[in-house]
Design an enzyme around this catalytic site. Structure first.
Site, PDB file in Angstrom:
ATOM      1  N   ARG A 174      34.376  37.758  33.924  1.00 35.55           N
ATOM      2  CA  ARG A 174      35.150  39.133  33.567  1.00 35.55           C
ATOM      3  C   ARG A 174      34.651  39.667  32.439  1.00 35.55           C
ATOM      4  NH1 ARG A 174      40.643  41.698  32.902  1.00 35.55           N
ATOM      5  NH2 ARG A 174      40.329  43.453  32.233  1.00 35.55           N
TER       6      ARG A 174
ATOM      7  N   ARG B  28      37.553  44.366  38.837  1.00 39.68           N
ATOM      8  CA  ARG B  28      37.324  42.921  37.975  1.00 39.68           C
ATOM      9  C   ARG B  28      37.402  41.852  38.887  1.00 39.68           C
ATOM     10  NH1 ARG B  28      41.911  44.694  34.911  1.00 39.68           N
ATOM     11  NH2 ARG B  28      40.907  46.723  34.861  1.00 39.68           N
TER      12      ARG B  28
ATOM     13  N   ASP C  85      41.926  39.094  36.727  1.00 36.82           N
ATOM     14  CA  ASP C  85      42.794  39.758  35.648  1.00 36.82           C
ATOM     15  C   ASP C  85      43.733  38.745  35.356  1.00 36.82           C
ATOM     16  OD1 ASP C  85      43.325  41.982  34.011  1.00 36.82           O
ATOM     17  OD2 ASP C  85      44.818  42.531  35.254  1.00 36.82           O
TER      18      ASP C  85
ATOM     19  N   ASP D  77      47.507  38.514  33.407  1.00 33.98           N
ATOM     20  CA  ASP D  77      48.301  39.290  32.325  1.00 33.98           C
ATOM     21  C   ASP D  77      49.525  38.370  32.274  1.00 33.98           C
ATOM     22  OD1 ASP D  77      46.932  41.667  32.497  1.00 33.98           O
ATOM     23  OD2 ASP D  77      47.777  42.536  34.234  1.00 33.98           O
TER      24      ASP D  77
HETATM   25  O1  GSY Z   1      46.212  45.700  36.202  1.00 33.20           O
HETATM   26  C1  GSY Z   1      45.473  44.814  36.837  1.00 33.20           C
HETATM   27  C2  GSY Z   1      44.317  45.577  37.464  1.00 33.20           C
HETATM   28  N1  GSY Z   1      44.564  46.430  38.585  1.00 33.20           N
HETATM   29  C3  GSY Z   1      45.215  46.086  39.846  1.00 33.20           C
HETATM   30  C4  GSY Z   1      45.715  45.060  40.383  1.00 33.20           C
HETATM   31  O2  GSY Z   1      45.654  44.036  40.031  1.00 33.20           O
HETATM   32  N2  GSY Z   1      46.172  45.127  41.666  1.00 33.20           N
HETATM   33  C5  GSY Z   1      46.231  46.589  42.490  1.00 33.20           C
HETATM   34  N3  GSY Z   1      46.617  46.550  43.528  1.00 33.20           N
HETATM   35  N4  GSY Z   1      45.624  47.562  41.531  1.00 33.20           N
HETATM   36  C6  GSY Z   1      45.196  47.262  40.334  1.00 33.20           C
HETATM   37  N5  GSY Z   1      44.856  48.274  39.614  1.00 33.20           N
HETATM   38  C7  GSY Z   1      44.210  47.740  38.300  1.00 33.20           C
HETATM   39  S1  GSY Z   1      43.639  48.434  37.038  1.00 33.20           S
END
Ligand code: GSY
Length: 152
Positions: A82, A91, A94, A96
């Site tokens: 990443r 990415r 990720d 969180d």
């Molecule tokens: O916030 C995490 C990254 N992210 C995502 C994700 O994990 N899933 C979906 N469906 N859309 C996303 N947009 C982002 S930025």
């Protein structure tokens, strides 16, 4: 020991094996005890045009303090390639920190509960598989109720 929920996502590279690798790193950490891992869900991207994501959630117990757990998550992200570029961009991995016991943390480097989790089906649907009765402490609502309310 503290109870935590983690959100995982990937939309670059071999997402399924990247996510499985991240789970193995969490499982093998000496201060983390993995409790449950959701299924992986293919989800449409929120943000600029980019590939679909694979998203899921995990719950764990840990003796790590919130910022130390965040550092572990960042080092696992870095291990899987990443590079923090575009804020809303694609990415490889990720991770969180969604919930840490019933704590509300508002630091520049860490906000818990994750501030956007209650509006994200890609978080609430997998989290409701493994922790439907957990409470999101800002709203006081259970994950199952929040999941029913979110637009899918
Ligand atoms: O916030 C995490 C990254 N992210 C995502 C994700 O994990 N899933 C979906 N469906 N859309 C996303 N947009 C982002 S930025």
């Amino acid at each position: 020991m503290s109870w935590c929920a983690i959100g995982l996502g990937s939309n670059l590279g071999d997402s399924r094996s990247i996510l499985a690798g991240a789970i193995e790193r969490l499982r093998s950490h000496s201060q983390i005890e993995l409790i449950a891992v959701s299924r992986w869900h293919k989800t449409a991207p929120i943000g600029p045009p980019q590939p679909d994501y694979l998203n899921g959630c995990a719950t764990l117990q840990t003796s790590l303090e919130p910022l130390d757990l965040l550092n572990v998550l960042h080092s696992i992200e870095a291990e899987f390639g990443r590079v923090r570029q575009e804020v809303w961009g694609a990415r490889t991995l990720d991770l969180d920190l969604l919930l840490y016991d019933d704590l509300i943390i508002d630091l520049p480097s860490l906000q818990v509960p994750h501030p956007r989790m209650i509006e994200r089906a890609f978080v609430l649907v997998p989290l409701s598989e493994i922790a439907p009765d957990a409470i999101e402490p800002r709203s006081g609502q259970s994950i199952a109720i929040l999941c029913k309310q979110v637009e899918i």
